[in-house]
Enzyme design. Structure first.
Site, PDB file in Angstrom:
ATOM      1  N   ASP A 137      59.363  44.603  54.319  1.00 48.26           N
ATOM      2  CA  ASP A 137      57.938  44.298  54.183  1.00 48.26           C
ATOM      3  C   ASP A 137      57.635  43.017  54.955  1.00 48.26           C
ATOM      4  O   ASP A 137      58.278  41.992  54.727  1.00 48.26           O
ATOM      5  CB  ASP A 137      57.570  44.143  52.708  1.00 48.26           C
ATOM      6  CG  ASP A 137      56.060  44.187  52.491  1.00 48.26           C
ATOM      7  OD1 ASP A 137      55.341  44.699  53.372  1.00 48.26           O
ATOM      8  OD2 ASP A 137      55.604  43.695  51.442  1.00 48.26           O
ATOM      9  N   HIS A 144      45.574  37.078  55.229  1.00 47.29           N
ATOM     10  CA  HIS A 144      46.256  37.174  53.933  1.00 47.29           C
ATOM     11  C   HIS A 144      47.160  35.960  53.722  1.00 47.29           C
ATOM     12  O   HIS A 144      47.127  35.318  52.663  1.00 47.29           O
ATOM     13  CB  HIS A 144      47.070  38.469  53.879  1.00 47.29           C
ATOM     14  CG  HIS A 144      47.930  38.598  52.659  1.00 47.29           C
ATOM     15  ND1 HIS A 144      47.410  38.756  51.390  1.00 47.29           N
ATOM     16  CD2 HIS A 144      49.284  38.576  52.494  1.00 47.29           C
ATOM     17  CE1 HIS A 144      48.408  38.836  50.512  1.00 47.29           C
ATOM     18  NE2 HIS A 144      49.547  38.730  51.162  1.00 47.29           N
ATOM     19  N   GLU A 209      48.805  45.908  46.875  1.00 47.23           N
ATOM     20  CA  GLU A 209      48.641  45.363  48.216  1.00 47.23           C
ATOM     21  C   GLU A 209      48.431  46.537  49.162  1.00 47.23           C
ATOM     22  O   GLU A 209      49.241  47.458  49.201  1.00 47.23           O
ATOM     23  CB  GLU A 209      49.877  44.548  48.652  1.00 47.23           C
ATOM     24  CG  GLU A 209      50.025  43.247  47.877  1.00 47.23           C
ATOM     25  CD  GLU A 209      51.120  42.328  48.445  1.00 47.23           C
ATOM     26  OE1 GLU A 209      52.033  42.824  49.145  1.00 47.23           O
ATOM     27  OE2 GLU A 209      51.040  41.110  48.176  1.00 47.23           O
ATOM     28  N   GLU A 211      48.596  48.141  52.574  1.00 46.32           N
ATOM     29  CA  GLU A 211      49.384  47.890  53.783  1.00 46.32           C
ATOM     30  C   GLU A 211      49.479  49.157  54.629  1.00 46.32           C
ATOM     31  O   GLU A 211      49.223  50.258  54.149  1.00 46.32           O
ATOM     32  CB  GLU A 211      50.811  47.450  53.399  1.00 46.32           C
ATOM     33  CG  GLU A 211      50.825  46.285  52.408  1.00 46.32           C
ATOM     34  CD  GLU A 211      52.170  45.569  52.311  1.00 46.32           C
ATOM     35  OE1 GLU A 211      53.070  45.859  53.136  1.00 46.32           O
ATOM     36  OE2 GLU A 211      52.296  44.718  51.401  1.00 46.32           O
ATOM     37  N   ASP A 243      52.006  48.194  48.090  1.00 42.64           N
ATOM     38  CA  ASP A 243      53.109  47.332  47.653  1.00 42.64           C
ATOM     39  C   ASP A 243      52.694  46.674  46.331  1.00 42.64           C
ATOM     40  O   ASP A 243      52.258  45.528  46.289  1.00 42.64           O
ATOM     41  CB  ASP A 243      53.372  46.289  48.751  1.00 42.64           C
ATOM     42  CG  ASP A 243      54.444  45.286  48.360  1.00 42.64           C
ATOM     43  OD1 ASP A 243      55.282  45.617  47.507  1.00 42.64           O
ATOM     44  OD2 ASP A 243      54.431  44.169  48.911  1.00 42.64           O
ATOM     45  N   ARG A 247      52.033  39.267  40.095  1.00 42.62           N
ATOM     46  CA  ARG A 247      51.860  37.912  40.642  1.00 42.62           C
ATOM     47  C   ARG A 247      52.487  36.826  39.789  1.00 42.62           C
ATOM     48  O   ARG A 247      52.934  35.806  40.304  1.00 42.62           O
ATOM     49  CB  ARG A 247      50.365  37.623  40.831  1.00 42.62           C
ATOM     50  CG  ARG A 247      49.639  38.595  41.748  1.00 42.62           C
ATOM     51  CD  ARG A 247      50.270  38.646  43.111  1.00 42.62           C
ATOM     52  NE  ARG A 247      49.513  39.510  44.019  1.00 42.62           N
ATOM     53  CZ  ARG A 247      49.950  39.856  45.224  1.00 42.62           C
ATOM     54  NH1 ARG A 247      51.124  39.417  45.669  1.00 42.62           N
ATOM     55  NH2 ARG A 247      49.227  40.645  45.993  1.00 42.62           N
ATOM     56  N   GLN A 250      56.159  36.966  40.360  1.00 46.22           N
ATOM     57  CA  GLN A 250      56.370  36.477  41.730  1.00 46.22           C
ATOM     58  C   GLN A 250      56.316  34.943  41.804  1.00 46.22           C
ATOM     59  O   GLN A 250      57.147  34.310  42.448  1.00 46.22           O
ATOM     60  CB  GLN A 250      55.283  37.094  42.631  1.00 46.22           C
ATOM     61  CG  GLN A 250      55.444  36.805  44.117  1.00 46.22           C
ATOM     62  CD  GLN A 250      54.345  37.500  44.942  1.00 46.22           C
ATOM     63  OE1 GLN A 250      53.519  38.248  44.416  1.00 46.22           O
ATOM     64  NE2 GLN A 250      54.345  37.254  46.240  1.00 46.22           N
ATOM     65  N   LYS A 263      58.232  42.818  43.066  1.00 48.86           N
ATOM     66  CA  LYS A 263      57.833  43.835  44.038  1.00 48.86           C
ATOM     67  C   LYS A 263      58.661  45.111  43.941  1.00 48.86           C
ATOM     68  O   LYS A 263      58.187  46.174  44.333  1.00 48.86           O
ATOM     69  CB  LYS A 263      58.035  43.283  45.458  1.00 48.86           C
ATOM     70  CG  LYS A 263      57.291  42.004  45.760  1.00 48.86           C
ATOM     71  CD  LYS A 263      55.919  42.312  46.287  1.00 48.86           C
ATOM     72  CE  LYS A 263      55.279  41.073  46.877  1.00 48.86           C
ATOM     73  NZ  LYS A 263      53.972  41.390  47.437  1.00 48.86           N
ATOM     74  N   THR A 267      56.831  51.047  44.936  1.00 53.11           N
ATOM     75  CA  THR A 267      56.005  50.970  46.140  1.00 53.11           C
ATOM     76  C   THR A 267      55.545  52.394  46.422  1.00 53.11           C
ATOM     77  O   THR A 267      56.366  53.309  46.437  1.00 53.11           O
ATOM     78  CB  THR A 267      56.834  50.443  47.341  1.00 53.11           C
ATOM     79  OG1 THR A 267      57.438  49.208  46.984  1.00 53.11           O
ATOM     80  CG2 THR A 267      55.959  50.252  48.573  1.00 53.11           C
ATOM     81  N   GLU A 384      43.642  37.904  46.222  1.00 50.51           N
ATOM     82  CA  GLU A 384      42.671  37.276  47.115  1.00 50.51           C
ATOM     83  C   GLU A 384      41.233  37.578  46.679  1.00 50.51           C
ATOM     84  O   GLU A 384      40.384  36.695  46.689  1.00 50.51           O
ATOM     85  CB  GLU A 384      42.850  37.787  48.546  1.00 50.51           C
ATOM     86  CG  GLU A 384      44.098  37.303  49.241  1.00 50.51           C
ATOM     87  CD  GLU A 384      44.281  38.015  50.577  1.00 50.51           C
ATOM     88  OE1 GLU A 384      43.632  37.617  51.558  1.00 50.51           O
ATOM     89  OE2 GLU A 384      45.054  38.988  50.633  1.00 50.51           O
TER      90      GLU A 384
HETATM   91 MN    MN Z   1      53.551  43.237  50.591  1.00 47.26          MN
END
Ligand code: MN
Length: 440
Positions: A137, A144, A209, A211, A243, A247, A250, A263, A267, A384
């Protein structure tokens, strides 16, 4: 490999499959994405191509002589996953694309395949298209990276390496799941306050996420870097990736080695692989670097190729809560962003990944990192969009979201549009959040 627009990109081409011409379809005859499906009640995985609302069974069409490919292709077309076909490289994928186009186009002189070669997509289960050996990844959106940096390090949002080196980490391949697979809220070690010890509980900051996935076709040999000019020879197709991220887990675990359990619990991957050939008409220059940004080092310097290094893919993320679905309310759009705003191109990611001799294998997945743009509403994750929960989002039911709640479903879509061309799309990447396991 240089630009090849051929008859398969002809904007006037139509198919005898009527739904391929239906307004809003992701799969007109100019797309022809590859996937793997299972018929109801069958244990057998089959390789297929999406056309309108149908799926063409490649091996069956080839076996009856309707799909005209050299016999040497049969084994990889009849395989349960796409790895061996993708591994034969771009030329082989072009041969398959041409043969499928020749069979499906409206004015095809070939005999129409028997009915059992086409099956309604709604009636089949779409599986993971490739066996993924390795998953990387990246972090290729500067918007971002800057936003996340602002939350974590207000005084130095973008670390000094960002504009020099495509940042990435090795992810987990075993937990990549097909679109539609429910995803359970993960439990982890979380430390909400620096004044208290961490504790173990289900994440309270469950995020997605949005992607773009790059699927490796032809592999590269260990010890042999792939030069930028050859990088796209090793990419077969693009797809959508969610993904999923926790948080709070993380934030506590990520230093100094990067993401881990925040993570690797799941996925999600979209089922249809849109080949680089199908995307050829939608190439664009990558977004300009800001004045004062360093020029990429030689092995990452795109030169003239830079004018076509990006792909204009519009990405959209929608959400429904359990209540929205029970009340029949359509998904609410959370964000919209274009993949052409990335700081690093797919080719640069491949060249960087292999510069030290690291090899790529057919079916490996390289994800772009969260695709975010500079404008409000163009951020590809809730971290975000809600600014770490400080600006909650209100759903049409009045429910409020800082992060994902149990029962929420995230739906990602990607489409490519250009004047004079039929729009093509990626289908969807979907996943619903399940409650954490009882033991949490
Ligand atoms: Mn990611």
């Amino acid at each position: 490999m240089t630009l090849q627009l051929d008859q398969t990109h002809d904007p006037r081409a139509t198919s005898w499959v009527p739904s391929a011409q239906r307004a809003g379809t992701d799969f007109p005859i100019q797309n022809l994405p590859l996937g793997v499906f299972r018929r109801p009640g069958s244990g057998e995985s089959r390789i297929g191509v999406a056309i309108g609302d149908q799926v063409l069974d490649l091996a069956r069409a080839m076996a009856i002589g309707a799909l005209q490919l050299e016999p040497g292709y049969y084994d990889c077309v009849a395989a349960p996953r796409l790895n061996s076909l993708l591994g034969r490289g771009r030329r082989a994928l072009q041969a398959v694309r041409s043969a499928v186009f020749a069979l499906l186009r409206e004015d095809s002189p070939l005999p129409r395949p028997s009915e059992d070669c086409l099956v309604a997509s709604a009636a089949v289960e779409l599986l993971l298209p490739v066996e993924i050996g390795d998953y990387t990844d990246f972090y290729a959106s500067i918007h971002h990276a800057t936003n996340v940096g602002k939350m974590l390090r207000p005084d130095q949002p973008l670390l000094p390496n960002y504009k020099w080196i495509p940042i990435g980490y090795h992810g987990r391949a075993s937990s990549i799941v097909a679109s539609g697979t429910p995803v359970q809220r993960p439990v982890g070690q979380i430390r909400p306050s620096p004044d208290a010890p961490p504790s173990v509980h289900a994440t309270k900051a469950f995020d997605y996420e949005c992607e773009v996935g790059l699927v490796v076709g032809k592999g590269s040999a260990l010890g042999h870097p792939v030069p930028l000019g050859e990088a796209e020879d090793h990419l077969a197709a693009l797809c959508l990736v969610n993904d999923w991220s926790a948080r709070d887990i993380q934030a506590w675990e990520y230093q100094p080695l990067g993401p881990f359990l925040a993570k690797n619990f799941a996925t999600s991957l979209s089922p249809w692989l849109v080949t680089l050939d199908a995307l050829e008409p939608f190439r664009v220059p990558l977004a300009d670097r800001e004045p004062g940004d360093p020029a990429p080092l030689d092995y990452l310097a795109p030169g003239e190729r830079g004018s076509r290094a990006g792909f204009a893919i519009e990405l959209e993320v929608g959400i429904t809560s359990l209540r929205m679905r029970s009340e029949g309310i359509a998904p609410m759009r959370l964000s919209r962003c274009s993949f052409d705003r990335m700081y690093w191109s797919p080719a640069q990611l491949v060249a960087h990944h292999t510069m030290n001799g690291c090899n790529l294998r057919p079916g490996d997945l390289l994800a772009s990192g969260t695709v975010s743009g500079p404008d409000p509403g163009s951020q590809g994750c809730l971290l975000e969009l809600t600014w770490r929960g400080s600006h909650p989002i209100t759903l049409p039911t009045g429910e409020v979201r800082r992060f994902l709640e149990d029962g929420d479903e995230i739906v990602m879509r990607g489409t490519c549009s250009r004047d004079g061309y039929p729009r093509i799309g990626f289908g969807e990447c979907r996943g619903v959040v399940l409650a954490a396991s009882e033991s949490a």
